[in-house]
Design a protein around this motif. Structure first.
Motif, short mmCIF file in Angstrom:
data_model
loop_
_atom_site.label_atom_id
_atom_site.label_comp_id
_atom_site.label_asym_id
_atom_site.label_seq_id
_atom_site.Cartn_x
_atom_site.Cartn_y
_atom_site.Cartn_z
N MET A 128 148.16 -43.25 17.03
CA MET A 128 148.65 -43.19 15.65
C MET A 128 149.59 -44.35 15.35
O MET A 128 149.38 -45.11 14.40
CB MET A 128 149.40 -41.85 15.48
N PHE A 147 148.83 -51.82 13.50
CA PHE A 147 147.71 -52.69 13.15
C PHE A 147 147.69 -52.95 11.64
O PHE A 147 147.53 -54.09 11.20
CB PHE A 147 146.38 -52.09 13.61
N SER A 148 147.88 -51.86 10.87
CA SER A 148 147.89 -52.02 9.41
C SER A 148 148.92 -53.05 8.98
O SER A 148 148.65 -53.92 8.15
CB SER A 148 148.22 -50.68 8.73
N TYR A 172 147.90 -56.54 10.16
CA TYR A 172 146.73 -56.98 9.40
C TYR A 172 147.13 -57.46 8.01
O TYR A 172 146.76 -58.54 7.57
CB TYR A 172 145.76 -55.80 9.31
N MET A 173 147.94 -56.65 7.34
CA MET A 173 148.40 -57.00 5.99
C MET A 173 149.22 -58.28 6.04
O MET A 173 149.08 -59.16 5.18
CB MET A 173 149.25 -55.84 5.43
N LEU A 177 146.85 -61.25 6.61
CA LEU A 177 146.03 -61.52 5.43
C LEU A 177 146.87 -62.16 4.32
O LEU A 177 146.45 -63.11 3.67
CB LEU A 177 145.42 -60.20 4.95
N THR A 178 148.07 -61.61 4.12
CA THR A 178 148.95 -62.16 3.09
C THR A 178 149.29 -63.60 3.42
O THR A 178 149.28 -64.47 2.55
CB THR A 178 150.25 -61.33 3.00
N PHE A 234 146.25 -65.81 2.55
CA PHE A 234 146.02 -66.03 1.13
C PHE A 234 147.15 -66.82 0.46
O PHE A 234 146.92 -67.62 -0.43
CB PHE A 234 145.76 -64.71 0.40
#
Lengths: 214, 206
Positions: free
Chosen positions: A1, A7-8, A11-12, A15-16, A19
């Motif tokens: 969990m 990871f979330s 990952y965010m 990615l941010t 971009f």
């Protein structure tokens, strides 16, 4: 969990980062071009209020040439002054200076052109604002800007105001101009910013003139 | 088989589930930027670019994106492409950029794009997602250009800035203003729904 959550987040973040880098990169590449476009826009406004407006659709390069040939820029004491000359570059046509102040929603940027004797307005333009479209936003419309053309610059009354925006149809004196119906906030703001800017700039230009600097 | 599927995607985006007149999405910009064809065209191209690229990106990431943060990811992706469009317009088409004003930035909030990401790209491979994005974007463009065609013709008497109406024509100023867009869009939806090809009756829920 907990791993999933980490990871979330990672990952965010990744990615941010990607971009943001992409967008910054695109901006970096185009920065100069955007700067030049902004400059041309301002130059067009200066030419407009000095009555030397190039025809609509004149390419940006030509605008820069005209501006370069006919306008001289002076900066002093935190103020900026544009001097416009006839096409041969010899006779002074007028002075242009920025109008700036708080509007109803955000700052209003404009420009005013006056004749070399500081007696009459040549033209006024507002080019950047955040006023309500269709109401306060109408300060950019020709009928509103056009009211200023040819008006005499005379301080009036106790307060020594040059211009007053009054209810349309009730203008009596030379310096009375039609306000915008439905945009009382914007009209008052323009009234105030004109008052403040003119009381600051006109004496300054007169002093500079007396010193023979402009 | 594959071509059949792409055709179906296109028909869906352009007509059957047209974002504007079927789903009534993207109305804000449909009303705001449709008084001149040039502006409408640029806006539509921007939207087609953003919808297709966001769809592609969301589709590529569909295997890795944790479902609970997918909305954040989509917003980030969409916003990035919109800003790229905005910067490009400012650099290369400054006049149009100024005419479109805040509406380019507001593409971010255009429901069509996130709608397509959520409804299609999230569960489909890259190529169909690209097609779906283009189709939905074209569906939007088709409606906007139709509305703009009439608004510009009646309001300014021109077509892409070229005068087409006779000199005696009096411009309908209301067409240039926002209410004109409501009339045109309403008329458009009415015409399409009443006289367009009939759709199969959906089964009524009981």
């Amino acid at each position: 969990m907990i791993k999933k959550r980490l990871f979330s987040v990672a990952y965010m973040f990744g990615l941010t980062f990607f971009f943001t880098a992409l967008v910054s990169g695109v901006y970096e590449v185009n920065e100069e071009r955007i700067g030049i476009n902004e400059q041309i826009k301002l130059q067009k406004v200066v030419l407009e209020v000095l009555g030397m407006e190039p025809e609509q659709g004149t390419p940006g390069k030509r605008v820069r040439e005209i501006f370069g040939g006919r306008v001289k820029v002076e900066e002093n004491e935190g103020r900026i002054l544009y001097r416009g000359f006839t096409e041969d570059g010899k006779t002074l046509v007028g002075y242009a200076f920025p109008l700036y102040g708080a509007g109803f929603w955000g700052p209003i940027y404009g420009m005013m052109g006056v004749d070399p004797q500081l007696e009459r307005v040549i033209g006024v333009s507002f080019y950047r604002h955040s006023e309500t479209p269709g109401l306060g936003g109408r300060i950019t419309e020709a009928w509103f800007k056009g009211q200023f053309a040819g008006k005499r610059l005379l301080p009036r009354g106790k307060e020594g105001k040059y211009f007053s925006l009054v209810t349309p149809g009730t203008a009596r004196a030379e310096g009375d101009l039609d306000a915008i119906t439905g945009a009382t906030g914007t009209s008052r703001a323009v009234d105030r910013l004109l008052d403040e800017t003119l009381k600051d700039y006109l004496p300054w230009i007169a002093r500079e003139k007396a010193k023979g600097r402009v | 088989m594959a071509t059949m599927k792409s055709r179906a995607i296109f028909v869906t985006g352009l007509w059957r589930e047209n974002p504007v007149f079927r789903q009534i999405l993207g109305i804000c910009s449909a009303l705001a930027v449709t008084n001149l064809l040039v502006n409408t065209l640029i806006m539509s191209l921007g939207l087609i670019f953003v919808t297709s690229m966001s769809n592609v990106t969301v589709s590529i990431l569909r295997g890795v994106t944790p479902p609970r943060i997918r909305m954040m990811v989509q917003t980030l992706v969409i916003a990035s492409y919109v800003i790229i469009v905005d910067i490009t317009l400012k650099a290369y088409l400054p006049d149009i950029s100024q005419a479109l004003g805040p509406y380019v930035g507001l593409i971010i909030t255009n429901c069509i794009i996130m709608g397509r990401c959520e409804a299609f790209a999230r569960n489909n491979p890259v190529l169909p997602s690209l097609l779906d994005g283009i189709a939905s974007g074209c569906g939007y463009a088709f409606v906007l250009l139709s509305v703009a065609f009439f608004r510009e013709m009646l309001g300014f008497g021109t077509f892409f800035g070229v005068r087409v109406m006779p000199a005696a024509w009096t411009n309908w100023t209301i067409m240039v203003m926002a209410p004109g867009a409501f009339f045109m869009l309403g008329a458009f939806i009415w015409v399409v729904r009443s006289f367009g090809p009939k759709e199969e009756k959906p089964e009524t829920a009981r």
